[in-house]
Scaffold this active site. Structure first.
Site, PDB file in Angstrom:
ATOM      1  N   HIS A  42       5.193   1.207   2.565  1.00  0.00           N
ATOM      2  CA  HIS A  42       3.760   1.047   2.335  1.00  0.00           C
ATOM      3  C   HIS A  42       3.088  -0.161   2.980  1.00  0.00           C
ATOM      4  O   HIS A  42       1.866  -0.244   2.945  1.00  0.00           O
ATOM      5  CB  HIS A  42       3.488   1.012   0.829  1.00  0.00           C
ATOM      6  CG  HIS A  42       3.944   2.240   0.122  1.00  0.00           C
ATOM      7  ND1 HIS A  42       3.418   3.479   0.392  1.00  0.00           N
ATOM      8  CD2 HIS A  42       4.897   2.421  -0.828  1.00  0.00           C
ATOM      9  CE1 HIS A  42       4.015   4.378  -0.378  1.00  0.00           C
ATOM     10  NE2 HIS A  42       4.925   3.767  -1.117  1.00  0.00           N
ATOM     11  N   LYS A  65       8.608  13.551   4.751  1.00  0.00           N
ATOM     12  CA  LYS A  65       7.890  13.203   3.522  1.00  0.00           C
ATOM     13  C   LYS A  65       6.504  13.837   3.587  1.00  0.00           C
ATOM     14  O   LYS A  65       5.840  13.785   4.626  1.00  0.00           O
ATOM     15  CB  LYS A  65       7.797  11.680   3.401  1.00  0.00           C
ATOM     16  CG  LYS A  65       7.246  11.212   2.081  1.00  0.00           C
ATOM     17  CD  LYS A  65       7.304   9.693   1.961  1.00  0.00           C
ATOM     18  CE  LYS A  65       6.721   9.258   0.624  1.00  0.00           C
ATOM     19  NZ  LYS A  65       6.672   7.797   0.528  1.00  0.00           N
ATOM     20  N   ASN A  66       6.057  14.433   2.482  1.00  0.00           N
ATOM     21  CA  ASN A  66       4.782  15.162   2.472  1.00  0.00           C
ATOM     22  C   ASN A  66       3.571  14.287   2.736  1.00  0.00           C
ATOM     23  O   ASN A  66       2.644  14.694   3.429  1.00  0.00           O
ATOM     24  CB  ASN A  66       4.588  15.894   1.141  1.00  0.00           C
ATOM     25  CG  ASN A  66       5.502  17.078   1.013  1.00  0.00           C
ATOM     26  OD1 ASN A  66       5.889  17.684   2.008  1.00  0.00           O
ATOM     27  ND2 ASN A  66       5.865  17.403  -0.211  1.00  0.00           N
ATOM     28  N   GLN A  67       3.557  13.100   2.161  1.00  0.00           N
ATOM     29  CA  GLN A  67       2.424  12.199   2.358  1.00  0.00           C
ATOM     30  C   GLN A  67       2.868  10.766   2.115  1.00  0.00           C
ATOM     31  O   GLN A  67       3.870  10.526   1.452  1.00  0.00           O
ATOM     32  CB  GLN A  67       1.261  12.565   1.444  1.00  0.00           C
ATOM     33  CG  GLN A  67       1.572  12.456  -0.024  1.00  0.00           C
ATOM     34  CD  GLN A  67       0.369  12.809  -0.879  1.00  0.00           C
ATOM     35  OE1 GLN A  67      -0.732  13.017  -0.389  1.00  0.00           O
ATOM     36  NE2 GLN A  67       0.572  12.880  -2.179  1.00  0.00           N
ATOM     37  N   ASN A  68       2.106   9.852   2.643  1.00  0.00           N
ATOM     38  CA  ASN A  68       2.410   8.437   2.470  1.00  0.00           C
ATOM     39  C   ASN A  68       1.158   7.638   2.800  1.00  0.00           C
ATOM     40  O   ASN A  68       0.337   8.064   3.609  1.00  0.00           O
ATOM     41  CB  ASN A  68       3.551   8.007   3.401  1.00  0.00           C
ATOM     42  CG  ASN A  68       4.089   6.642   3.041  1.00  0.00           C
ATOM     43  OD1 ASN A  68       4.638   6.461   1.962  1.00  0.00           O
ATOM     44  ND2 ASN A  68       3.923   5.678   3.927  1.00  0.00           N
ATOM     45  N   THR A  69       1.047   6.470   2.177  1.00  0.00           N
ATOM     46  CA  THR A  69      -0.064   5.570   2.467  1.00  0.00           C
ATOM     47  C   THR A  69       0.486   4.233   2.922  1.00  0.00           C
ATOM     48  O   THR A  69       1.351   3.652   2.261  1.00  0.00           O
ATOM     49  CB  THR A  69      -0.954   5.373   1.226  1.00  0.00           C
ATOM     50  OG1 THR A  69      -1.449   6.648   0.809  1.00  0.00           O
ATOM     51  CG2 THR A  69      -2.125   4.448   1.530  1.00  0.00           C
ATOM     52  N   HIS A 155       6.205  -0.174  -6.395  1.00  0.00           N
ATOM     53  CA  HIS A 155       5.708   1.205  -6.357  1.00  0.00           C
ATOM     54  C   HIS A 155       4.202   1.202  -6.115  1.00  0.00           C
ATOM     55  O   HIS A 155       3.472   0.472  -6.784  1.00  0.00           O
ATOM     56  CB  HIS A 155       6.024   1.896  -7.687  1.00  0.00           C
ATOM     57  CG  HIS A 155       5.405   3.238  -7.846  1.00  0.00           C
ATOM     58  ND1 HIS A 155       5.785   4.324  -7.088  1.00  0.00           N
ATOM     59  CD2 HIS A 155       4.420   3.666  -8.660  1.00  0.00           C
ATOM     60  CE1 HIS A 155       5.053   5.368  -7.451  1.00  0.00           C
ATOM     61  NE2 HIS A 155       4.221   4.992  -8.400  1.00  0.00           N
TER      62      HIS A 155
END
Length: 160
Positions: A42, A65-69, A155
């Site tokens: 992140h 991975k489907n999504q990440n920021t 997290h």
């Protein structure tokens, strides 16, 4: 009369098995502490386009991975957010170790656009830049983390 295929106990075992599979998809590689894995996933001050930036994460997890920021800030700045007032985590309401950023940060959100990709080298992502507040969960550092920060982000709970 229809035979009973699944007893309640078997259904519970199947459900727990599925949850275990889902949980393992998001598991942190064992060589990293929670804070180190948070930083890899992140923190990126100048992320390239998502398809390139996601390669590191996908290589560790061996899947797309489907999504990440990516927060376009430093780890030190994110550690400072851990000093803000504790709040209940928006995504996991049973946890009270979350902290909201005091200001918006530039970020890059990545969405997988080819979820059927069979090989991690073919993962493709759509880029969504923005400027938002964020909420992180923080914990006491792992002995393997730098003693410089006693409390560290572990997290990314949500983006606001």
């Amino acid at each position: 009369m229809v035979p009973k295929l699944f007893t309640p106990q078997i259904c519970l075992l199947l459900l727990l098995g599925l949850m275990g599979v889902e949980g393992s998809l998001h598991a942190r590689p064992p060589q990293f502490t929670k804070a180190q894995w948070f930083a890899i996933q992140h923190i990126n001050v100048n992320p390239p386009r998502c398809t390139i930036a996601m390669r590191v994460i996908n290589n560790y997890q061996r899947r797309c991975k489907n999504q990440n920021t990516f927060l376009r800030t430093t780890f030190a700045n994110t550690v400072n957010v851990c000093r803000n007032r504790s709040i209940r985590c928006p995504r996991n309401r049973t946890l009270h170790n979350c902290h909201r950023s005091s200001y918006r940060v530039p970020l890059l959100h990545c969405d997988l656009i080819n979820p059927g990709a069979q090989n991690i080298s073919t993962c493709r992502y759509a880029d969504r830049p923005g400027r938002r507040f964020y909420v992180v969960a923080c914990e006491s550092r792992d002995p393997r983390d730098s003693p410089r920060y006693p409390v560290v982000p572990v997290h990314l709970d949500t983006i606001i």
